[in-house]
Design an enzyme around this catalytic site. Structure first.
Site, PDB file in Angstrom:
ATOM      1  N   ASP A  62      12.445   2.937   2.698  1.00  0.00           N
ATOM      2  CA  ASP A  62      11.457   3.060   3.767  1.00  0.00           C
ATOM      3  C   ASP A  62      12.000   2.617   5.125  1.00  0.00           C
ATOM      4  OD1 ASP A  62      11.460   0.335   3.132  1.00  0.00           O
ATOM      5  OD2 ASP A  62       9.376   0.286   2.477  1.00  0.00           O
ATOM      6  N   SER A 102       0.840  -1.202   0.000  1.00  0.00           N
ATOM      7  CA  SER A 102       0.000   0.000   0.000  1.00  0.00           C
ATOM      8  C   SER A 102       0.869   1.244   0.000  1.00  0.00           C
ATOM      9  CB  SER A 102      -0.930   0.013   1.219  1.00  0.00           C
ATOM     10  OG  SER A 102      -0.180   0.163   2.416  1.00  0.00           O
TER      11      SER A 102
END
Length: 490
Positions: free
Chosen positions: A235, A13
């Site tokens: 990330d 996502s």
């Protein structure tokens, strides 16, 4: 004061999160959320990179719709994957996912030319089959020959926004092609991969100014005037920056699709024990290194939920698991067979059957088995981490989506004997934002940023139970390491 937007895209996502400091607290507003995932096309696993860019524009347009006229923006994504771009700035073909099977045997091919020890001494990066080094080794020669630039996914998305090409270092370090001593691409490894140094854009550090969003995009999509700041584009680097650790005796666990367990260090550790343990020295923010181990994480649960056709939410699966007895089934989350099996449930069941155990049948039993074995794996890796670094750890900070799983957090505290602090769940977006805040002068440094995080978000505490789990750990090691045996994800 400008507003700040974190574009945070994971393997399953993505979201755009608006951040600002109000009343001495960092406040977040989720503006846009969207799904992500690789698609299978002609036998390859591919990312829909054009759709991801469209989602960024859609989210940024929503930022304008709520009245924001000016903002900064930074992008973080997963690591290692890349786009090939020709001399005119056009993408050459699709972006292949790291879960594609093309590199399954590539490490053996590469290390037949240059030994694993030599590669590790150069890079300090763990051996994972999907590292960019091995992807480029298997890349189509014709596509590579046409490529003027090789851009990692977040760098490519930044290029589409601004027209500027840079290679951000936290993501580039995961490629297993950067040299720890020279702090640039290693010529010998580039030659092995069949690429040239000139095919990579110049380096950028987290906090650098990349450029302004193109006027044509602002006009077409009615976007705010946006300065794009280079995030820690990997990330995990962003998540570690957003971890509210205090002092020096803590480890982090970035718990999402992957579980990344390690410490923040300002010196790389690339000695023989670190090599044998397959620990990595990924570059972090502000001159740091992320000395960590990749562990299969919530991917296991995500796959089970997918196979159950969404009948249960993740909290409902956790509730089912909590009703089951602990430590009834053992399997190694580090085994490569769980990287991308056709069916995660039957793969776990097959492992238990092959090793002479009872087999988990119900959804609750399967999820309980996952949480139990992840907690055991975390515990053993924490012990190894302390041995490798010589650090005595007293706390583990769990951030990311996995921080919501109280059962797993308590299991980890009890098994490891460490205090566990869980939260914030949005550490990646927060880390992305605090780098923007430091770059804009609203925060002085990372220490001040972490203090702000501690004061802004709820953080749950889990204390060790005091029980002795030596017998359980021994049983796991007997089944998974001695009796069953397993191959690490590499």
């Amino acid at each position: 004061m400008k507003m700040h937007v974190a574009v945070d895209i994971g393997a399953s996502s993505g979201r755009l999160v608006l951040g600002e400091i109000k009343n001495n607290r960092l406040e977040l507003t989720e503006i846009h959320r969207f799904k992500n995932g690789f698609i299978e096309k002609q036998g390859q696993c591919l990312w829909n990179i054009d759709q991801l860019f469209t989602e960024i524009l859609t989210g940024l347009a929503k930022v304008r719709q709520i009245g924001v006229r000016e903002c900064t923006l930074s992008i973080d994504t997963w690591a290692v994957d890349y786009a090939l771009v020709d001399v005119d700035g056009n993408r050459i073909g699709e972006v292949v996912s790291y879960r594609d099977h093309r590199t399954a045997q590539t490490i053996n091919k590469v290390t037949a030319t240059l030994s694993a020890e030599e590669i590790y001494q150069k890079t300090g990066i763990q051996f994972l089959a999907f590292n960019t080094l091995y992807q480029l080794y298997e890349e189509d020669d014709k596509r590579l020959a046409k490529a003027d630039k090789i851009l990692f996914v977040p760098d490519y998305l930044g290029f589409l926004l601004t027209g500027e090409m840079r290679t951000e270092v936290t993501n580039a370090s995961t490629s297993q092609m950067l040299n720890l001593k020279t702090r640039t691409f290693d010529e010998e490894l580039l030659a092995l991969a069949g690429v040239k140094k000139e095919q990579f854009a110049s380096f950028a550090e987290p906090g650098d100014f990349l450029g302004k969003v193109k006027p044509s995009l602002i006009a077409e999509y009615d976007l705010p005037e946006t300065d794009v700041i280079v995030a820690p584009t990997h990330d995990t680097a962003a998540a570690v920056a957003g971890t509210p650790g205090e002092g020096t005796d803590w480890a982090y666990l970035s718990s999402g699709t992957w579980s990344l367990l390690g410490i923040e260090s300002y010196e790389p550790i690339s000695d023989q024990p670190a090599f044998e343990a397959n620990y990595t020295n990924e570059w972090g923010v502000y001159g740091s290194y992320r000395f960590l181990k990749n562990i299969m994480g919530m991917w296991l649960v995500q796959e089970v939920a997918r196979l159950l056709d969404g009948v249960y939410s993740f909290p409902e699966l956790a509730e089912l698991a909590e009703k089951e007895p602990a430590f009834q089934f053992f399997f190694p989350p580090l085994d490569e067979r769980f990287l991308n099996p056709d069916n995660m449930i039957t793969e776990i069941q097959a492992y238990c059957l092959e090793t002479g155990q009872a087999v988990p049948e119900t959804p609750g039993q399967v999820i309980r088995a996952i949480y139990d074995n992840l907690a055991i794996c975390y515990t053993l890796q924490l012990r190894e981490l302390m041995q490798l670094t010589g650090k005595k750890l007293s706390a583990l900070y769990i951030v990311g989506g996995g921080a919501n799983v109280a059962l797993l957090n308590q299991l980890t505290a009890s098994l490891s004997g460490l205090r566990v602090f869980a939260g914030p769940t949005e550490a990646t977006a927060i880390g992305n934002l605090v780098v923007q805040l430091i770059s804009s002068g609203e925060l002085n440094d990372l220490s001040e940023a972490r203090q702000l995080i501690r004061e802004s978000f709820p953080i749950a505490t889990y204390q060790p139970s005091g029980e002795n789990f030596a017998e359980i750990l021994a049983k796991y090691q007997t089944i998974c390491e001695e009796n069953g045996g397993f191959k690490h994800v590499n």
